[in-house]
Design an enzyme around this catalytic site. Sequence first.
Site, PDB file in Angstrom:
ATOM      1  N   ILE A  37       1.733 -12.274  80.784  1.00 49.76           N
ATOM      2  CA  ILE A  37       0.837 -13.062  80.959  1.00 49.76           C
ATOM      3  C   ILE A  37      -0.697 -12.731  80.902  1.00 49.76           C
ATOM      4  CG2 ILE A  37       0.013 -14.626  83.192  1.00 49.76           C
ATOM      5  CD1 ILE A  37       2.959 -14.606  84.178  1.00 49.76           C
ATOM      6  N   GLN A  95      -1.514 -12.698  77.185  1.00 50.18           N
ATOM      7  CA  GLN A  95      -1.848 -13.793  76.889  1.00 50.18           C
ATOM      8  C   GLN A  95      -3.442 -14.760  77.457  1.00 50.18           C
ATOM      9  OE1 GLN A  95      -0.913 -16.244  74.885  1.00 50.18           O
ATOM     10  NE2 GLN A  95      -2.026 -17.930  75.333  1.00 50.18           N
ATOM     11  N   GLU A  96      -3.820 -14.399  78.649  1.00 46.32           N
ATOM     12  CA  GLU A  96      -4.924 -14.554  79.456  1.00 46.32           C
ATOM     13  C   GLU A  96      -6.153 -14.000  78.690  1.00 46.32           C
ATOM     14  OE1 GLU A  96      -4.774 -17.072  80.666  1.00 46.32           O
ATOM     15  OE2 GLU A  96      -3.711 -17.416  82.577  1.00 46.32           O
ATOM     16  N   SER A  97      -6.123 -12.636  78.629  1.00 45.02           N
ATOM     17  CA  SER A  97      -7.292 -11.858  78.166  1.00 45.02           C
ATOM     18  C   SER A  97      -7.016 -10.786  77.188  1.00 45.02           C
ATOM     19  CB  SER A  97      -7.815 -11.129  79.528  1.00 45.02           C
ATOM     20  OG  SER A  97      -7.051 -10.377  80.033  1.00 45.02           O
TER      21      SER A  97
END
Length: 497
Positions: free
Chosen positions: A310, A313-315
């Site tokens: 996660i 994917q986010e940063s």
Amino acid sequence: MFFRPDFRPRCAKWLIATGLFLMLGACVEKPTTLERVKEDGVLRVITRNSPATYFQDRNGETGFEYELVKRFADDLGVELKIETADNLDDLFDQMNKPGGPVLGAAGLIETSKRKQQARFSHSYLEVTPQVVYRNGQSRPTDPGDLVGKRIVVLKGSAHAEQLAALKAQTPAIEYEESDAVEVVDLLRMVDEGQIDLTLVDSNELAMNQVYFPNVRVAFDLGEAREQRWAVAPGEDNSLLNEINAYLDKVEKNGTLQRLKDRYYGHVDVLGYVGAYTFAQHLQERLPKYEKHFQTSAKKEQVDWRLLAAIGYQESMWQPAVTSKTGVRGLMMLTQNTAQAMGVTNRLDARQSIQGGAKYFAYVKDQLDDKIQEPDRTWLALASYNIGGGHLEDARKLAENEGLNPNKWLDVKKMLPRLAQKKWYSKTRYGYARGGEPVHFVANIRRYYDILTWVTQPQLEGSQVADGNLHVPGVDKTQPPAPTAPVVPASSPEKPAL
């Protein structure tokens, strides 16, 4: 009949006093539109439920028009009440009803027909009407090439007026108007080859083209035009004057330009960046944060590799990232989410990971008890991305279609429908970028698969940073072609995408 001697004089005095009172009452001015808004404490605004105007995502209410008009309401010191129109005709009808919304903010173009329906503000955004077609088909280059094509546009739109003018010059041009779709639907129809052409404004195409890879611009139809707000024609000038002063102010102080950059500027999309890049980041970035992922995941009873996926994917595991929408940090938390999860510094990697883990566990716990693993994890990821309300809308759509609302494979088929007016008009929470959580979950599962593979017992801990780490299909001296990344197959317990 007997009369008192002083009756008539007294009656005359009473009549005179009453007349004067009525005359004075008639002289009292009615409150202006602006005064009524301030007295009521509410600014009623009608708009469209679309990406370029107003919609709800996991951060709450958003959209270019929404943010612009919300700032106006704040300037007035009143509450903003948003109402959504079924279509453009309905928008003007609602504004012209007694007691209806006082302001229309929906990317409106001032046309000769609309001048009879409303009065318009100063402009705040310049757009260009564009004819779009499907890549691979013959590209139209001028209005004459519209003959023989199936063209669909929004009913009551400025584009429909443009086509009507063209048809007057070239009667062979045929087109359809629909009040059952929005711009996103029209782009999807072109992308899938259901229709040949449509007309959209340049800003809406720029915002949505990433979701429709087959859509291309054929040519600009006419000169650039200006979007404006509208007020009902029967109102006085007080509100319109205040609107114009506000729009002039945000133009001068840079607020308007910042909003344009946020919604229509270049947006970096974190998609599947390639197995080679991911392998490099496994070695160079993950070791710095692996312990934080493990500690937070253990506390919240989440697989740390899923939590790390996660975060990537986010940063891409960058703790100092800040997006144009205000989400920040390694787990890209909103300010509200950070506060709710006890995060005081979103740019602190440890706090961000803790907050992300806590929030994901919370989202997962909110799901229906009937949802079992592994679907519970995938649906929780979708909810984490798009918000629980929109996920429930998709689950209800799945149930209505005879599908299983507790299975990710079925729900993910329904999520893209949340961007189609035919479907979202029937849901509780309305429009959403339903394709985004599908890609969000797919990307995380890819990263999770690789993390699971490289963190087998023999590769635990610091060995992940070993310079000799090899990801299947990746030649570390030669990055693979980005169009065909190779990742490990899903393990048996994970349903295929």
